[in-house]
Scaffold this motif. Structure first.
Motif, PDB file in Angstrom:
ATOM      1  N   THR A  15       3.328 -10.098  -7.426  1.00  0.00           N
ATOM      2  CA  THR A  15       1.903 -10.428  -7.567  1.00  0.00           C
ATOM      3  C   THR A  15       1.115  -9.208  -8.032  1.00  0.00           C
ATOM      4  OG1 THR A  15       2.088 -12.045  -5.808  1.00  0.00           O
ATOM      5  CG2 THR A  15      -0.133 -11.266  -6.308  1.00  0.00           C
ATOM      6  N   TRP A  16       1.341  -8.076  -7.363  1.00  0.00           N
ATOM      7  CA  TRP A  16       0.563  -6.875  -7.717  1.00  0.00           C
ATOM      8  C   TRP A  16       1.006  -6.299  -9.053  1.00  0.00           C
ATOM      9  CZ3 TRP A  16      -4.009  -5.544  -6.003  1.00  0.00           C
ATOM     10  CH2 TRP A  16      -4.441  -6.100  -4.800  1.00  0.00           C
ATOM     11  N   ASN A  17       2.302  -6.405  -9.375  1.00  0.00           N
ATOM     12  CA  ASN A  17       2.732  -5.939 -10.710  1.00  0.00           C
ATOM     13  C   ASN A  17       2.030  -6.733 -11.805  1.00  0.00           C
ATOM     14  OD1 ASN A  17       4.429  -3.782 -10.148  1.00  0.00           O
ATOM     15  ND2 ASN A  17       6.167  -5.126  -9.704  1.00  0.00           N
ATOM     16  N   VAL A  51      -1.934   5.660   1.305  1.00  0.00           N
ATOM     17  CA  VAL A  51      -1.180   4.444   1.634  1.00  0.00           C
ATOM     18  C   VAL A  51      -1.533   3.353   0.625  1.00  0.00           C
ATOM     19  CG1 VAL A  51      -0.928   2.655   3.401  1.00  0.00           C
ATOM     20  CG2 VAL A  51      -1.221   5.044   4.076  1.00  0.00           C
ATOM     21  N   ALA A  52      -0.510   2.664   0.098  1.00  0.00           N
ATOM     22  CA  ALA A  52      -0.738   1.549  -0.840  1.00  0.00           C
ATOM     23  C   ALA A  52      -1.772   1.972  -1.882  1.00  0.00           C
ATOM     24  CB  ALA A  52      -1.158   0.281  -0.097  1.00  0.00           C
ATOM     25  N   ASP A  53      -1.384   2.966  -2.658  1.00  0.00           N
ATOM     26  CA  ASP A  53      -2.311   3.723  -3.511  1.00  0.00           C
ATOM     27  C   ASP A  53      -2.605   3.040  -4.844  1.00  0.00           C
ATOM     28  OD1 ASP A  53      -3.708   6.213  -4.212  1.00  0.00           O
ATOM     29  OD2 ASP A  53      -2.001   6.586  -5.553  1.00  0.00           O
ATOM     30  N   GLY A  54      -1.904   1.959  -5.152  1.00  0.00           N
ATOM     31  CA  GLY A  54      -2.188   1.193  -6.367  1.00  0.00           C
ATOM     32  C   GLY A  54      -1.991   2.010  -7.625  1.00  0.00           C
ATOM     33  N   GLU A  55      -3.025   2.047  -8.461  1.00  0.00           N
ATOM     34  CA  GLU A  55      -2.934   2.720  -9.760  1.00  0.00           C
ATOM     35  C   GLU A  55      -3.350   4.188  -9.692  1.00  0.00           C
ATOM     36  OE1 GLU A  55      -4.082  -0.827 -12.826  1.00  0.00           O
ATOM     37  OE2 GLU A  55      -5.530  -0.354 -11.258  1.00  0.00           O
ATOM     38  N   GLY A  56      -3.504   4.727  -8.493  1.00  0.00           N
ATOM     39  CA  GLY A  56      -3.604   6.167  -8.323  1.00  0.00           C
ATOM     40  C   GLY A  56      -4.994   6.782  -8.356  1.00  0.00           C
ATOM     41  N   ARG A  57      -6.046   5.942  -8.376  1.00  0.00           N
ATOM     42  CA  ARG A  57      -7.398   6.538  -8.511  1.00  0.00           C
ATOM     43  C   ARG A  57      -7.701   7.497  -7.356  1.00  0.00           C
ATOM     44  NH1 ARG A  57     -11.776   2.862  -5.965  1.00  0.00           N
ATOM     45  NH2 ARG A  57     -10.583   1.577  -4.527  1.00  0.00           N
ATOM     46  N   ASN A  58      -7.241   7.167  -6.146  1.00  0.00           N
ATOM     47  CA  ASN A  58      -7.565   7.994  -4.975  1.00  0.00           C
ATOM     48  C   ASN A  58      -6.639   9.200  -4.852  1.00  0.00           C
ATOM     49  OD1 ASN A  58      -9.713   6.283  -4.112  1.00  0.00           O
ATOM     50  ND2 ASN A  58      -8.178   4.820  -3.371  1.00  0.00           N
ATOM     51  N   SER A  59      -5.333   8.976  -5.034  1.00  0.00           N
ATOM     52  CA  SER A  59      -4.390  10.089  -4.883  1.00  0.00           C
ATOM     53  C   SER A  59      -4.639  11.163  -5.937  1.00  0.00           C
ATOM     54  CB  SER A  59      -2.945   9.586  -4.976  1.00  0.00           C
ATOM     55  OG  SER A  59      -2.714   8.955  -6.219  1.00  0.00           O
ATOM     56  N   PHE A  72       2.247   6.162  -1.837  1.00  0.00           N
ATOM     57  CA  PHE A  72       3.243   5.115  -2.108  1.00  0.00           C
ATOM     58  C   PHE A  72       2.539   3.790  -2.314  1.00  0.00           C
ATOM     59  CE2 PHE A  72       2.741   4.502   2.459  1.00  0.00           C
ATOM     60  CZ  PHE A  72       2.827   3.121   2.607  1.00  0.00           C
ATOM     61  N   ASP A  73       3.261   2.898  -2.991  1.00  0.00           N
ATOM     62  CA  ASP A  73       2.773   1.533  -3.217  1.00  0.00           C
ATOM     63  C   ASP A  73       3.990   0.665  -3.515  1.00  0.00           C
ATOM     64  OD1 ASP A  73      -0.160   0.203  -3.935  1.00  0.00           O
ATOM     65  OD2 ASP A  73       1.509  -0.827  -4.912  1.00  0.00           O
ATOM     66  N   ILE A  74       3.846  -0.636  -3.212  1.00  0.00           N
ATOM     67  CA  ILE A  74       4.960  -1.561  -3.436  1.00  0.00           C
ATOM     68  C   ILE A  74       5.129  -1.912  -4.916  1.00  0.00           C
ATOM     69  CG2 ILE A  74       3.662  -3.740  -3.204  1.00  0.00           C
ATOM     70  CD1 ILE A  74       5.990  -4.731  -1.418  1.00  0.00           C
ATOM     71  N   ALA A  98       7.362   1.863  -2.596  1.00  0.00           N
ATOM     72  CA  ALA A  98       7.894   1.428  -1.292  1.00  0.00           C
ATOM     73  C   ALA A  98       6.998   0.381  -0.656  1.00  0.00           C
ATOM     74  CB  ALA A  98       8.018   2.622  -0.338  1.00  0.00           C
ATOM     75  N   ASP A  99       7.620  -0.523   0.045  1.00  0.00           N
ATOM     76  CA  ASP A  99       6.918  -1.433   0.949  1.00  0.00           C
ATOM     77  C   ASP A  99       6.465  -0.613   2.169  1.00  0.00           C
ATOM     78  OD1 ASP A  99       6.831  -4.571   1.845  1.00  0.00           O
ATOM     79  OD2 ASP A  99       7.192  -3.227   3.528  1.00  0.00           O
ATOM     80  N   CYS A 100       5.347  -0.983   2.752  1.00  0.00           N
ATOM     81  CA  CYS A 100       4.840  -0.168   3.873  1.00  0.00           C
ATOM     82  C   CYS A 100       5.800  -0.170   5.060  1.00  0.00           C
ATOM     83  CB  CYS A 100       3.451  -0.626   4.293  1.00  0.00           C
ATOM     84  SG  CYS A 100       3.371  -2.327   4.836  1.00  0.00           S
ATOM     85  N   ASP A 101       6.639  -1.196   5.186  1.00  0.00           N
ATOM     86  CA  ASP A 101       7.607  -1.194   6.283  1.00  0.00           C
ATOM     87  C   ASP A 101       8.837  -0.355   5.956  1.00  0.00           C
ATOM     88  OD1 ASP A 101       6.440  -2.689   8.356  1.00  0.00           O
ATOM     89  OD2 ASP A 101       6.856  -4.563   7.298  1.00  0.00           O
ATOM     90  N   ALA A 115      -6.357   5.372   3.730  1.00  0.00           N
ATOM     91  CA  ALA A 115      -5.944   3.960   3.718  1.00  0.00           C
ATOM     92  C   ALA A 115      -7.126   3.157   3.182  1.00  0.00           C
ATOM     93  CB  ALA A 115      -5.541   3.507   5.113  1.00  0.00           C
ATOM     94  N   ILE A 116      -7.150   2.998   1.889  1.00  0.00           N
ATOM     95  CA  ILE A 116      -8.305   2.407   1.211  1.00  0.00           C
ATOM     96  C   ILE A 116      -7.928   1.004   0.724  1.00  0.00           C
ATOM     97  CG2 ILE A 116      -9.986   2.706  -0.656  1.00  0.00           C
ATOM     98  CD1 ILE A 116     -10.080   4.917   1.544  1.00  0.00           C
ATOM     99  N   PHE A 117      -8.550   0.009   1.318  1.00  0.00           N
ATOM    100  CA  PHE A 117      -8.298  -1.393   0.968  1.00  0.00           C
ATOM    101  C   PHE A 117      -6.810  -1.735   1.056  1.00  0.00           C
ATOM    102  CE2 PHE A 117     -12.413  -0.659  -1.333  1.00  0.00           C
ATOM    103  CZ  PHE A 117     -13.179  -1.477  -0.506  1.00  0.00           C
TER     104      PHE A 117
HETATM  105  C1  SAM Z   1      -6.516  -3.787  -2.996  1.00  0.00           C
HETATM  106  S1  SAM Z   1      -5.206  -2.806  -3.632  1.00  0.00           S
HETATM  107  C2  SAM Z   1      -5.778  -1.172  -3.213  1.00  0.00           C
HETATM  108  C3  SAM Z   1      -5.102  -0.089  -3.999  1.00  0.00           C
HETATM  109  C4  SAM Z   1      -5.639   1.306  -3.716  1.00  0.00           C
HETATM  110  N1  SAM Z   1      -5.536   1.668  -2.331  1.00  0.00           N
HETATM  111  C5  SAM Z   1      -7.057   1.465  -4.205  1.00  0.00           C
HETATM  112  O1  SAM Z   1      -7.970   1.557  -3.366  1.00  0.00           O
HETATM  113  O2  SAM Z   1      -7.264   1.483  -5.435  1.00  0.00           O
HETATM  114  C6  SAM Z   1      -3.910  -3.096  -2.447  1.00  0.00           C
HETATM  115  C7  SAM Z   1      -2.621  -2.377  -2.775  1.00  0.00           C
HETATM  116  O3  SAM Z   1      -1.654  -2.679  -1.772  1.00  0.00           O
HETATM  117  C8  SAM Z   1      -0.377  -2.716  -2.384  1.00  0.00           C
HETATM  118  N2  SAM Z   1       0.530  -3.464  -1.501  1.00  0.00           N
HETATM  119  C9  SAM Z   1       0.522  -4.800  -1.253  1.00  0.00           C
HETATM  120  N3  SAM Z   1       1.466  -5.118  -0.350  1.00  0.00           N
HETATM  121  C10 SAM Z   1       2.082  -3.935  -0.015  1.00  0.00           C
HETATM  122  C11 SAM Z   1       3.129  -3.605   0.868  1.00  0.00           C
HETATM  123  N4  SAM Z   1       3.738  -4.525   1.625  1.00  0.00           N
HETATM  124  N5  SAM Z   1       3.504  -2.306   0.966  1.00  0.00           N
HETATM  125  C12 SAM Z   1       2.903  -1.350   0.212  1.00  0.00           C
HETATM  126  N6  SAM Z   1       1.904  -1.616  -0.652  1.00  0.00           N
HETATM  127  C13 SAM Z   1       1.480  -2.884  -0.757  1.00  0.00           C
HETATM  128  C14 SAM Z   1      -0.641  -3.379  -3.725  1.00  0.00           C
HETATM  129  O4  SAM Z   1       0.380  -3.158  -4.658  1.00  0.00           O
HETATM  130  C15 SAM Z   1      -1.983  -2.775  -4.115  1.00  0.00           C
HETATM  131  O5  SAM Z   1      -1.803  -1.620  -4.877  1.00  0.00           O
END
Ligand code: SAM
Length: 211
Positions: A15-17, A51-59, A72-74, A98-101, A115-117
């Motif tokens: 979904t996120w890809n 955490v779950a950094d997406g496309e890297g804007r924050n990191s 990391f991000d899934i 990586a998956d958060c687990d 941990a942003i969104f």
């Molecule tokens: C709303 S986006 C926020 C991305 C980023 N933190 C930002 O603020 O731009 C949520 C992120 O969570 C990631 N994500 C979803 N399920 C995940 C999981 N189980 N483990 C790690 N990352 C996950 C998605 O790929 C997506 O990049």
């Protein structure tokens, strides 16, 4: 013939890809404002995890401030874009897919966690995720977290459409009872974070420190 839509959090990587496959940045390439406003809790040379950094804007922005950043991000498509953003800004971020687990959370090493969104997490996953976050902080390390409150379901300008994934002050106070709360605020504001977080929003921000 009617087909049943998949549950909203099935196949998170796929979904996120797909969401990250378009050109541009779904949540923009500038850092989240709550993070920017509270990043002064950290100093250049501090070690921070996104955490779950997406496309890297924050990191990438944190690395530009002189921090040593793990992220990391899934979604590998998001991480590939994040790597390109880091190259563009000539900074180094230690990215992982990586998956958060499954992420190999180190314990007691981070001066900060962002941990942003990260509201992909249902209550059970969230319990494990928040426990990992707390354990990964050093004593004195600071968590900066941003999310949406249930009021966001009236606005639908971003975030998951499920109340159980959203945060309230009492939920965060309880979840992070082992941390000292430095700031905790429910507020409403206009967001202009790409097309993904766009418009009037019901937000919550937390800054909390490990004892
Ligand atoms: C709303 S986006 C926020 C991305 C980023 N933190 C930002 O603020 O731009 C949520 C992120 O969570 C990631 N994500 C979803 N399920 C995940 C999981 N189980 N483990 C790690 N990352 C996950 C998605 O790929 C997506 O990049």
């Amino acid at each position: 013939m009617s087909t049943t839509p998949p549950p909203p959090f099935a196949d998170p990587a796929g979904t996120w890809n797909r969401r990250f496959a378009d050109d541009g940045f779904l949540f923009g390439s500038e850092p989240n404002t709550w993070l920017r406003e509270h990043a002064a809790n950290w100093s250049p040379g501090d070690r921070v995890l996104c955490v779950a950094d997406g496309e890297g804007r924050n990191s990438v922005w944190l690395a530009r401030q002189g921090l040593i950043v793990d992220a990391f991000d899934i979604a590998e498509v998001g991480v590939a874009k994040a790597r390109r953003l880091a190259v563009e800004h000539a900074v180094t971020v230690n990215f992982a897919i990586a998956d958060c687990d499954a992420y190999l959370w180190p314990e007691g090493v981070y001066d900060g966690v962002a941990a942003i969104f990260v509201q992909f997490a249902d209550p059970t996953t969230r319990g494990r995720l928040f426990a990992h976050i707390v354990r990964s902080l050093k004593p004195g390390g600071t968590l900066v977290l941003q999310g949406y409150t249930p009021k966001q379901l009236d606005y639908r300008t971003g975030g998951p459409p499920l109340a159980s994934h959203l945060y309230t002050e009492s939920l965060l106070r309880e979840a992070f009872a082992d941390l000292d709360i430095v700031a905790l605020r429910e507020y409403e504001a206009g967001l202009a974070e790409g097309s993904g977080h766009c418009g009037h929003s019901a937000l919550i921000g937390l800054v909390a420190r490990r004892r």
